[in-house]
Design a protein around this motif. Structure first.
Motif, PDB file in Angstrom:
ATOM      1  N   LYS A  30       0.831  -1.201   0.000  1.00 27.95           N
ATOM      2  CA  LYS A  30       0.000   0.000   0.000  1.00 27.95           C
ATOM      3  C   LYS A  30       0.868   1.255   0.000  1.00 27.95           C
ATOM      4  O   LYS A  30       0.597   2.211  -0.721  1.00 27.95           O
ATOM      5  N   GLU A  31       1.922   1.240   0.830  1.00 27.95           N
ATOM      6  CA  GLU A  31       2.832   2.387   0.892  1.00 27.95           C
ATOM      7  C   GLU A  31       3.535   2.600  -0.441  1.00 27.95           C
ATOM      8  O   GLU A  31       3.673   3.736  -0.907  1.00 27.95           O
ATOM      9  N   LEU A  32       3.981   1.521  -1.080  1.00 31.23           N
ATOM     10  CA  LEU A  32       4.652   1.632  -2.376  1.00 31.23           C
ATOM     11  C   LEU A  32       3.701   2.179  -3.439  1.00 31.23           C
ATOM     12  O   LEU A  32       4.079   3.028  -4.253  1.00 31.23           O
ATOM     13  N   ARG A  33       2.455   1.688  -3.426  1.00 28.26           N
ATOM     14  CA  ARG A  33       1.464   2.171  -4.389  1.00 28.26           C
ATOM     15  C   ARG A  33       1.172   3.650  -4.157  1.00 28.26           C
ATOM     16  O   ARG A  33       1.115   4.445  -5.101  1.00 28.26           O
ATOM     17  N   ALA A  34       1.013   4.047  -2.892  1.00 29.66           N
ATOM     18  CA  ALA A  34       0.736   5.448  -2.564  1.00 29.66           C
ATOM     19  C   ALA A  34       1.906   6.341  -2.992  1.00 29.66           C
ATOM     20  O   ALA A  34       1.695   7.436  -3.527  1.00 29.66           O
ATOM     21  N   GLU A  35       3.125   5.874  -2.770  1.00 28.93           N
ATOM     22  CA  GLU A  35       4.311   6.640  -3.172  1.00 28.93           C
ATOM     23  C   GLU A  35       4.374   6.783  -4.694  1.00 28.93           C
ATOM     24  O   GLU A  35       4.668   7.851  -5.216  1.00 28.93           O
ATOM     25  N   LYS A  36       4.067   5.712  -5.404  1.00 27.26           N
ATOM     26  CA  LYS A  36       4.056   5.757  -6.875  1.00 27.26           C
ATOM     27  C   LYS A  36       3.004   6.752  -7.362  1.00 27.26           C
ATOM     28  O   LYS A  36       3.268   7.554  -8.262  1.00 27.26           O
ATOM     29  N   GLU A  37       1.818   6.738  -6.770  1.00 23.42           N
ATOM     30  CA  GLU A  37       0.751   7.671  -7.143  1.00 23.42           C
ATOM     31  C   GLU A  37       1.156   9.106  -6.838  1.00 23.42           C
ATOM     32  O   GLU A  37       0.877  10.019  -7.619  1.00 23.42           O
ATOM     33  N   ARG A  38       1.843   9.324  -5.701  1.00 19.91           N
ATOM     34  CA  ARG A  38       2.303  10.662  -5.335  1.00 19.91           C
ATOM     35  C   ARG A  38       3.324  11.173  -6.348  1.00 19.91           C
ATOM     36  O   ARG A  38       3.257  12.312  -6.808  1.00 19.91           O
ATOM     37  N   ILE A  39       4.255  10.313  -6.747  1.00 20.42           N
ATOM     38  CA  ILE A  39       5.281  10.694  -7.726  1.00 20.42           C
ATOM     39  C   ILE A  39       4.645  11.008  -9.078  1.00 20.42           C
ATOM     40  O   ILE A  39       4.999  11.990  -9.726  1.00 20.42           O
ATOM     41  N   GLU A  40       3.679  10.195  -9.490  1.00 19.66           N
ATOM     42  CA  GLU A  40       2.992  10.441 -10.766  1.00 19.66           C
ATOM     43  C   GLU A  40       2.216  11.757 -10.731  1.00 19.66           C
ATOM     44  O   GLU A  40       2.230  12.511 -11.697  1.00 19.66           O
ATOM     45  N   ALA A  41       1.554  12.046  -9.609  1.00 21.62           N
ATOM     46  CA  ALA A  41       0.799  13.296  -9.472  1.00 21.62           C
ATOM     47  C   ALA A  41       1.745  14.494  -9.496  1.00 21.62           C
ATOM     48  O   ALA A  41       1.460  15.512 -10.137  1.00 21.62           O
ATOM     49  N   GLU A  42       2.875  14.378  -8.812  1.00 22.96           N
ATOM     50  CA  GLU A  42       3.871  15.454  -8.797  1.00 22.96           C
ATOM     51  C   GLU A  42       4.430  15.685 -10.200  1.00 22.96           C
ATOM     52  O   GLU A  42       4.615  16.821 -10.629  1.00 22.96           O
ATOM     53  N   SER A  43       4.680  14.615 -10.921  1.00 23.39           N
ATOM     54  CA  SER A  43       5.180  14.715 -12.293  1.00 23.39           C
ATOM     55  C   SER A  43       4.157  15.421 -13.177  1.00 23.39           C
ATOM     56  O   SER A  43       4.522  16.283 -13.993  1.00 23.39           O
ATOM     57  N   GLU A  44       2.885  15.089 -13.019  1.00 24.88           N
ATOM     58  CA  GLU A  44       1.826  15.724 -13.806  1.00 24.88           C
ATOM     59  C   GLU A  44       1.713  17.207 -13.451  1.00 24.88           C
ATOM     60  O   GLU A  44       1.550  18.056 -14.328  1.00 24.88           O
ATOM     61  N   SER A  60       4.135  19.106 -12.359  1.00 22.26           N
ATOM     62  CA  SER A  60       5.315  19.745 -12.949  1.00 22.26           C
ATOM     63  C   SER A  60       5.122  19.967 -14.443  1.00 22.26           C
ATOM     64  O   SER A  60       5.497  21.011 -14.980  1.00 22.26           O
ATOM     65  N   ARG A  61       4.536  18.991 -15.110  1.00 22.19           N
ATOM     66  CA  ARG A  61       4.289  19.109 -16.549  1.00 22.19           C
ATOM     67  C   ARG A  61       3.307  20.244 -16.835  1.00 22.19           C
ATOM     68  O   ARG A  61       3.509  21.057 -17.744  1.00 22.19           O
ATOM     69  N   ILE A  62       2.249  20.345 -16.043  1.00 22.94           N
ATOM     70  CA  ILE A  62       1.257  21.408 -16.227  1.00 22.94           C
ATOM     71  C   ILE A  62       1.883  22.765 -15.905  1.00 22.94           C
ATOM     72  O   ILE A  62       1.644  23.750 -16.609  1.00 22.94           O
ATOM     73  N   THR A  63       2.727  22.824 -14.875  1.00 21.12           N
ATOM     74  CA  THR A  63       3.427  24.073 -14.545  1.00 21.12           C
ATOM     75  C   THR A  63       4.297  24.515 -15.713  1.00 21.12           C
ATOM     76  O   THR A  63       4.315  25.692 -16.074  1.00 21.12           O
ATOM     77  N   ALA A  64       5.003  23.572 -16.328  1.00 16.96           N
ATOM     78  CA  ALA A  64       5.842  23.897 -17.489  1.00 16.96           C
ATOM     79  C   ALA A  64       4.983  24.402 -18.650  1.00 16.96           C
ATOM     80  O   ALA A  64       5.354  25.374 -19.327  1.00 16.96           O
TER      81      ALA A  64
END
Length: 168
Positions: A48-62, A64-68
């Motif tokens: 669960k922690e690994l999945r949550a971390e992966k989702e957090r990283i993907e959201a942060e990446s998105e 960052s992409r929208i900010t760019a």
């Protein structure tokens, strides 16, 4: 082939995340018997922690992409968070409300991948909210993951002049 359980299931590891069931089974076609282990599809705390971390990283990446996208759009800094929800229609002329509705639908069409989406030109007197609704439309498009170009009227002349001076 279908297998027939010949002995009742027994739990070999009772923790929910690692629940393992073992059964003796028989293949009716061949008569052969054997052991089969089943593992519960439950998620462990670590998974669960690994999945949550992966989702957090993907959201942060998105984000960052929208900010760019927003940084490259030309939308004025003070309007980078403008949305149609921030537009007050009360007391505005009907033409402004119509323009706002049109831009909202235009942005929604782009977000859903509709074909043949036109650009638009917004005109009106100073202080009407043209920049706000144009920025809201651009932001809605960019929040949907698409690029947008915000070009104020004076920016158009600058671009034309720059292109001509470069021989373009």
């Amino acid at each position: 082939p279908n297998l027939t359980v010949t002995e009742s299931l027994k739990i070999t590891d009772p923790t929910p995340a690692n629940l393992t069931l073992t059964a003796t089974v028989r293949n009716p076609s061949t008569g052969e018997t054997g052991w089969v282990r089943f593992r519960c599809g439950c998620e462990s705390d670590e998974e669960k922690e690994l999945r949550a971390e992966k989702e957090r990283i993907e959201a942060e990446s998105e984000r960052s992409r929208i900010t760019a996208l927003k940084e490259q759009s030309g939308v004025f800094r003070r309007f980078l968070n403008a949305s149609f929800d921030s537009v007050v229609l009360e007391g505005r002329p009907k033409a402004f409300s119509d323009a706002c509705l049109f831009l909202r639908e235009l942005a929604a069409g782009i977000e859903t991948g509709a074909e043949g989406i036109p650009g638009c030109y917004i005109s009106g007197t100073c202080g009407m909210g043209k920049t706000l609704i144009a920025s809201a439309a651009a932001n809605a498009v960019m929040e949907g993951g698409h690029s947008a170009l915000f070009l104020p009227f004076d920016g158009i002349f600058e671009r034309i002049s720059s292109a001509w001076s470069r021989g373009g």
